[in-house]
Every structure is written in structure tokens, then in C-alpha cells.
Design a protein around this motif. Structure first.
Motif, PDB file in Angstrom:
ATOM      1  N   PHE A 106       0.811  -1.221   0.000  1.00  0.00           N
ATOM      2  CA  PHE A 106       0.000   0.000   0.000  1.00  0.00           C
ATOM      3  C   PHE A 106       0.846   1.273   0.000  1.00  0.00           C
ATOM      4  CE2 PHE A 106      -3.064  -3.120   1.606  1.00  0.00           C
ATOM      5  CZ  PHE A 106      -4.161  -2.825   0.811  1.00  0.00           C
ATOM      6  N   ILE A 107       1.832   1.329   0.898  1.00  0.00           N
ATOM      7  CA  ILE A 107       2.637   2.553   0.989  1.00  0.00           C
ATOM      8  C   ILE A 107       3.517   2.748  -0.241  1.00  0.00           C
ATOM      9  CG2 ILE A 107       4.528   3.662   2.263  1.00  0.00           C
ATOM     10  CD1 ILE A 107       3.228   2.668   4.831  1.00  0.00           C
ATOM     11  N   LYS A 108       4.108   1.657  -0.739  1.00  0.00           N
ATOM     12  CA  LYS A 108       4.926   1.763  -1.964  1.00  0.00           C
ATOM     13  C   LYS A 108       4.083   2.299  -3.116  1.00  0.00           C
ATOM     14  CE  LYS A 108       8.896  -0.288  -0.668  1.00  0.00           C
ATOM     15  NZ  LYS A 108      10.149   0.453  -0.542  1.00  0.00           N
ATOM     16  N   GLY A 109       2.846   1.817  -3.206  1.00  0.00           N
ATOM     17  CA  GLY A 109       1.959   2.260  -4.280  1.00  0.00           C
ATOM     18  C   GLY A 109       1.613   3.728  -4.177  1.00  0.00           C
ATOM     19  N   ILE A 110       1.210   4.153  -2.964  1.00  0.00           N
ATOM     20  CA  ILE A 110       0.789   5.546  -2.797  1.00  0.00           C
ATOM     21  C   ILE A 110       1.982   6.489  -2.924  1.00  0.00           C
ATOM     22  CG2 ILE A 110       0.988   5.873  -0.285  1.00  0.00           C
ATOM     23  CD1 ILE A 110      -2.141   6.734  -2.341  1.00  0.00           C
ATOM     24  N   ALA A 149       4.846  10.594  -5.983  1.00  0.00           N
ATOM     25  CA  ALA A 149       6.041  11.052  -6.713  1.00  0.00           C
ATOM     26  C   ALA A 149       5.672  11.441  -8.145  1.00  0.00           C
ATOM     27  CB  ALA A 149       7.096   9.953  -6.720  1.00  0.00           C
ATOM     28  N   ALA A 150       4.770  10.669  -8.744  1.00  0.00           N
ATOM     29  CA  ALA A 150       4.331  10.970 -10.117  1.00  0.00           C
ATOM     30  C   ALA A 150       3.556  12.287 -10.157  1.00  0.00           C
ATOM     31  CB  ALA A 150       3.467   9.829 -10.657  1.00  0.00           C
ATOM     32  N   VAL A 166      -4.408  10.648  -8.263  1.00  0.00           N
ATOM     33  CA  VAL A 166      -4.064  10.657  -6.839  1.00  0.00           C
ATOM     34  C   VAL A 166      -5.288  10.301  -5.996  1.00  0.00           C
ATOM     35  CG1 VAL A 166      -3.209  12.064  -4.925  1.00  0.00           C
ATOM     36  CG2 VAL A 166      -2.255  12.375  -7.206  1.00  0.00           C
ATOM     37  N   MET A 167      -6.427  10.874  -6.351  1.00  0.00           N
ATOM     38  CA  MET A 167      -7.650  10.626  -5.580  1.00  0.00           C
ATOM     39  C   MET A 167      -8.105   9.173  -5.693  1.00  0.00           C
ATOM     40  SD  MET A 167      -9.592  14.256  -6.279  1.00  0.00           S
ATOM     41  CE  MET A 167     -10.948  13.987  -5.144  1.00  0.00           C
ATOM     42  N   SER A 197      -1.481  10.399   0.273  1.00  0.00           N
ATOM     43  CA  SER A 197      -0.344  10.013  -0.568  1.00  0.00           C
ATOM     44  C   SER A 197       0.980  10.403   0.080  1.00  0.00           C
ATOM     45  CB  SER A 197      -0.449  10.634  -1.965  1.00  0.00           C
ATOM     46  OG  SER A 197      -0.181  12.016  -1.939  1.00  0.00           O
ATOM     47  N   ALA A 198       0.934  11.370   1.016  1.00  0.00           N
ATOM     48  CA  ALA A 198       2.146  11.783   1.731  1.00  0.00           C
ATOM     49  C   ALA A 198       2.397  10.911   2.970  1.00  0.00           C
ATOM     50  CB  ALA A 198       2.039  13.248   2.142  1.00  0.00           C
TER      51      ALA A 198
END
Length: 216
Positions: A42-46, A51-52, A63-64, A119-120
Motif C-alpha cells: 500500500f505505501i509503496k503504491g501511494i 512522486a508521479a 491521486v484521488m 499520498s504523503a
């Protein structure tokens, strides 16, 4: 590393809510380490989506959608994480209660802020629109949040942000919870006038503000 972690990461990057739920349920059913699922999936994905977004390769809808997928999957894992299952401890970067103040039913700006905060790496509790001061505080107290973020999109509802700060002061809770405000008609001066702990003009600035407040 369990290949399901990569699948979870991809589901978040793709904003696939249904798949995120399905994979989280598989983590629980097969007794896969939930902490690793969070950190490696989950964290790697977000983080990849965040970053994108920062580099201009992703847009707000991306992002949403990713934030919604992460929330949906994390909700499935909430119980096993709370029970302390898994190796190590999952720690978010901080808990934030987010909402639109009483009398105001606008939520697009609030939703964008919530997605970028998620995302942060923050744990965001979105209590929705038209929320009273005591609703913000009750939720913050319940989840152990440090920051209350209150949005207002109307000049007529800005006063509700002032009421929120006054409610905290009256109940001697302002040392416990920081209040940040935002929304179209608000300003830095308005935030200072009502005694808020910060004001952000944009969603990006809200993320930076929260990072600063958590580091103080």
C-alpha cells in the motif's frame, strides 16, 4: 518478498479499489504479514503515485483514485493491524481529522487535500461536510489525531472555522489539537485573526503545513 505485495502496489497505482479490497482480504485469509503488506504494498503504491504527481506525470484524479483504493484496502486490514499482528509495527506519519465546517456542503477541495495527505503518508479521517466543532473534536479525540483540518468554501461559513478554534480554547484542548484551515474565501490573515495554527491556500501547501506541524 511475497508477490502479493507487488500486486497490491500495482492496484494502488492503478486506483483499483475493488482489487485493493480483494488483495487485502487475501492477506487476512492467508495470514500474510499485514504490516509488510502495508509497507511493501500500500505505501509503496501511494508513494509512487505521490512522486508521479510531484513530477507532473500524474494528475489529481489519479491521486484521488489511488487514495480511495488505499483507504478501502487499509480498512480491511485495520483489525489485524490493531491487534498487533505481523512483524514490526506499522506507523503512519500522523493522524489528521479532515472535514468541511458547519453550514457548508462543498467537498471537492477537501477531497483533494485528503488524497494528497494520504499520498504523503498521513492517516486521514474524513468526517465529511457540514460538521460542527464538537464533531471534529470528538473524532480527533477518538482516533488520537494531532491535527484538525477544517475547510470552508463560503464567506458565510468562514465563521464556523472561528467557532471551532473558540471551542478548542473554551475546552482547553488547543494544546492537544492543532487546527489548520483552508478554502476559497479564507486567507493567512483570517487564520491568524481567529487563532488557527496554520492556513494553506492549496492542497500541496496543506501537505507541507502538516509535515511542519508534526515535526514541531
Amino acid at each position: 518478498m511475497n508477490p502479493i505485495f507487488e500486486e497490491i502496489k500495482d492496484a494502488i497505482v492503478d486506483g483499483d479499489e475493488d482489487l485493493a479490497i480483494e488483495l487485502a482480504e487475501k492477506v487476512v485469509a492467508e495470514k500474510i504479514d499485514p504490516v509488510q503488506a502495508v509497507q511493501q504494498g500500500f505505501i509503496k503504491g501511494i508513494e509512487e503515485v505521490g512522486a508521479a504527481w510531484t513530477s507532473g506525470e500524474a494528475f489529481l484524479p489519479d491521486v484521488m483514485m489511488a487514495a480511495d483504493a488505499m483507504k478501502a484496502g487499509m480498512d480491511v486490514l485495520e483489525e489485524v493491524l490493531a491487534a498487533g499482528e505481523g512483524e514490526g509495527a506499522y506507523e503512519d506519519k500522523g493522524k489528521i481529522v479532515l472535514g468541511t465546517v458547519e453550514g457548508d456542503i462543498h467537498d471537492i477541495g477537501k477531497n483533494i487535500v485528503g488524497a494528497l495527505l494520504t499520498s504523503a503518508g498521513f492517516k486521514v479521517y474524513d468526517i465529511g461536510i457540514d460538521q460542527k466543532a464538537e464533531d471534529f473534536v470528538a473524532k480527533a479525540d477518538e482516533v488520537g489525531a494531532k491535527i484538525i483540518a477544517a475547510s470552508s468554501l463560503l464567506t458565510t461559513t468562514m465563521q464556523s472555522q472561528k467557532v471551532l478554534v473558540e471551542y478548542l480554547d473554551a475546552n482547553k484542548l488547543h494544546d492537544k489539537f492543532k487546527v489548520i484551515i483552508g478554502g476559497g474565501p479564507t486567507s493567512k490573515k483570517w487564520g491568524e485573526d481567529i487563532g488557527a495554527d496554520g492556513w494553506a491556500e492549496t492542497a500541496d501547501e496543506a501537505v507541507l503545513l502538516c509535515q511542519q506541524l508534526f515535526n514541531n
